[in-house]
Design a protein around this motif. Structure first.
Motif, PDB file in Angstrom:
ATOM      1  N   VAL A  49       0.837  -1.198   0.000  1.00  0.00           N
ATOM      2  CA  VAL A  49       0.000   0.000   0.000  1.00  0.00           C
ATOM      3  C   VAL A  49       0.872   1.249   0.000  1.00  0.00           C
ATOM      4  CG1 VAL A  49      -1.643   1.342   1.371  1.00  0.00           C
ATOM      5  CG2 VAL A  49      -1.986  -1.112   1.070  1.00  0.00           C
ATOM      6  N   SER A  50       1.890   1.273   0.854  1.00  0.00           N
ATOM      7  CA  SER A  50       2.756   2.451   0.904  1.00  0.00           C
ATOM      8  C   SER A  50       3.522   2.622  -0.405  1.00  0.00           C
ATOM      9  CB  SER A  50       3.723   2.370   2.089  1.00  0.00           C
ATOM     10  OG  SER A  50       4.537   1.231   1.980  1.00  0.00           O
ATOM     11  N   TRP A  51       3.902   1.514  -1.046  1.00  0.00           N
ATOM     12  CA  TRP A  51       4.597   1.583  -2.333  1.00  0.00           C
ATOM     13  C   TRP A  51       3.674   2.149  -3.413  1.00  0.00           C
ATOM     14  CZ3 TRP A  51       9.228   2.032  -3.882  1.00  0.00           C
ATOM     15  CH2 TRP A  51       9.597   1.752  -5.185  1.00  0.00           C
ATOM     16  N   ARG A  52       2.391   1.742  -3.395  1.00  0.00           N
ATOM     17  CA  ARG A  52       1.427   2.274  -4.364  1.00  0.00           C
ATOM     18  C   ARG A  52       1.217   3.763  -4.156  1.00  0.00           C
ATOM     19  NH1 ARG A  52      -3.448  -2.145  -4.592  1.00  0.00           N
ATOM     20  NH2 ARG A  52      -2.265  -3.801  -5.595  1.00  0.00           N
ATOM     21  N   ILE A  53       1.119   4.187  -2.899  1.00  0.00           N
ATOM     22  CA  ILE A  53       0.948   5.611  -2.609  1.00  0.00           C
ATOM     23  C   ILE A  53       2.164   6.397  -3.093  1.00  0.00           C
ATOM     24  CG2 ILE A  53       0.785   7.301  -0.730  1.00  0.00           C
ATOM     25  CD1 ILE A  53      -0.903   5.190   0.782  1.00  0.00           C
ATOM     26  N   LEU A  54       3.358   5.859  -2.858  1.00  0.00           N
ATOM     27  CA  LEU A  54       4.580   6.515  -3.316  1.00  0.00           C
ATOM     28  C   LEU A  54       4.611   6.616  -4.844  1.00  0.00           C
ATOM     29  CD1 LEU A  54       7.344   7.719  -2.540  1.00  0.00           C
ATOM     30  CD2 LEU A  54       8.281   5.421  -2.809  1.00  0.00           C
ATOM     31  N   LYS A  55       4.245   5.530  -5.531  1.00  0.00           N
ATOM     32  CA  LYS A  55       4.206   5.563  -7.000  1.00  0.00           C
ATOM     33  C   LYS A  55       3.215   6.607  -7.495  1.00  0.00           C
ATOM     34  CE  LYS A  55       5.371   0.839  -8.342  1.00  0.00           C
ATOM     35  NZ  LYS A  55       4.817  -0.397  -8.910  1.00  0.00           N
ATOM     36  N   LEU A  56       2.046   6.676  -6.859  1.00  0.00           N
ATOM     37  CA  LEU A  56       1.033   7.659  -7.232  1.00  0.00           C
ATOM     38  C   LEU A  56       1.554   9.072  -7.023  1.00  0.00           C
ATOM     39  CD1 LEU A  56      -1.955   8.121  -8.074  1.00  0.00           C
ATOM     40  CD2 LEU A  56      -2.474   8.189  -5.634  1.00  0.00           C
TER      41      LEU A  56
ATOM     42  N   ILE B 272       4.657  10.090  -6.985  1.00  0.00           N
ATOM     43  CA  ILE B 272       5.704  10.394  -7.957  1.00  0.00           C
ATOM     44  C   ILE B 272       5.108  10.644  -9.342  1.00  0.00           C
ATOM     45  CG2 ILE B 272       7.703   9.393  -9.156  1.00  0.00           C
ATOM     46  CD1 ILE B 272       8.429   8.051  -6.486  1.00  0.00           C
ATOM     47  N   SER B 273       3.999   9.972  -9.655  1.00  0.00           N
ATOM     48  CA  SER B 273       3.391  10.134 -10.976  1.00  0.00           C
ATOM     49  C   SER B 273       2.735  11.510 -11.146  1.00  0.00           C
ATOM     50  CB  SER B 273       2.375   9.030 -11.234  1.00  0.00           C
ATOM     51  OG  SER B 273       1.260   9.201 -10.398  1.00  0.00           O
ATOM     52  N   ILE B 274       2.414  12.187 -10.032  1.00  0.00           N
ATOM     53  CA  ILE B 274       1.809  13.514 -10.103  1.00  0.00           C
ATOM     54  C   ILE B 274       2.903  14.510 -10.475  1.00  0.00           C
ATOM     55  CG2 ILE B 274       0.635  15.309  -8.750  1.00  0.00           C
ATOM     56  CD1 ILE B 274      -0.420  13.057  -6.946  1.00  0.00           C
ATOM     57  N   PRO B 275       2.622  15.438 -11.381  1.00  0.00           N
ATOM     58  CA  PRO B 275       3.643  16.433 -11.751  1.00  0.00           C
ATOM     59  C   PRO B 275       4.144  17.233 -10.548  1.00  0.00           C
ATOM     60  CG  PRO B 275       1.807  16.512 -13.273  1.00  0.00           C
ATOM     61  CD  PRO B 275       1.426  15.565 -12.171  1.00  0.00           C
ATOM     62  N   ARG B 276       5.400  17.633 -10.611  1.00  0.00           N
ATOM     63  CA  ARG B 276       6.071  18.270  -9.471  1.00  0.00           C
ATOM     64  C   ARG B 276       5.374  19.552  -9.021  1.00  0.00           C
ATOM     65  NH1 ARG B 276      11.079  21.494  -8.873  1.00  0.00           N
ATOM     66  NH2 ARG B 276      11.894  20.988  -6.820  1.00  0.00           N
ATOM     67  N   ARG B 277       4.946  20.371  -9.960  1.00  0.00           N
ATOM     68  CA  ARG B 277       4.299  21.642  -9.585  1.00  0.00           C
ATOM     69  C   ARG B 277       3.014  21.412  -8.812  1.00  0.00           C
ATOM     70  NH1 ARG B 277       4.997  26.140 -14.249  1.00  0.00           N
ATOM     71  NH2 ARG B 277       7.262  26.071 -14.345  1.00  0.00           N
ATOM     72  N   ILE B 278       2.253  20.399  -9.210  1.00  0.00           N
ATOM     73  CA  ILE B 278       0.998  20.100  -8.506  1.00  0.00           C
ATOM     74  C   ILE B 278       1.297  19.602  -7.094  1.00  0.00           C
ATOM     75  CG2 ILE B 278      -1.054  18.629  -8.517  1.00  0.00           C
ATOM     76  CD1 ILE B 278      -0.908  18.710 -11.578  1.00  0.00           C
ATOM     77  N   ARG B 279       2.349  18.774  -6.969  1.00  0.00           N
ATOM     78  CA  ARG B 279       2.733  18.291  -5.629  1.00  0.00           C
ATOM     79  C   ARG B 279       3.115  19.457  -4.739  1.00  0.00           C
ATOM     80  NH1 ARG B 279       7.166  13.806  -6.615  1.00  0.00           N
ATOM     81  NH2 ARG B 279       7.564  15.113  -8.387  1.00  0.00           N
TER      82      ARG B 279
END
Length: 52
Positions: free
Chosen positions: A9-16, A18-25
């Motif tokens: 679960v934590s790996w999936r959250i991390l992948k998600l 990272i997949s979001i563009p940096r500016r949005i994060r």
């Protein structure tokens, strides 16, 4: 929860994340930080007005 499923679960959250563009994060993090600080200031101001 087993350790394996927890790691999955934590790996999936991390992948998600990272997949979001940096500016949005960065915008999301700023929104959270400013939101908490704003709520904190409201509490402080209310307490000051209650004292008077």
């Amino acid at each position: 929860m087993k350790k394996d499923s927890k790691d999955d679960v934590s790996w999936r959250i991390l992948k998600l994340w990272i997949s979001i563009p940096r500016r949005i994060r960065l915008a999301f993090l700023w929104f959270v930080i400013l939101g908490f600080s704003y709520l904190g200031w409201i509490k402080i101001i209310r307490r000051l007005f209650e004292l008077e």
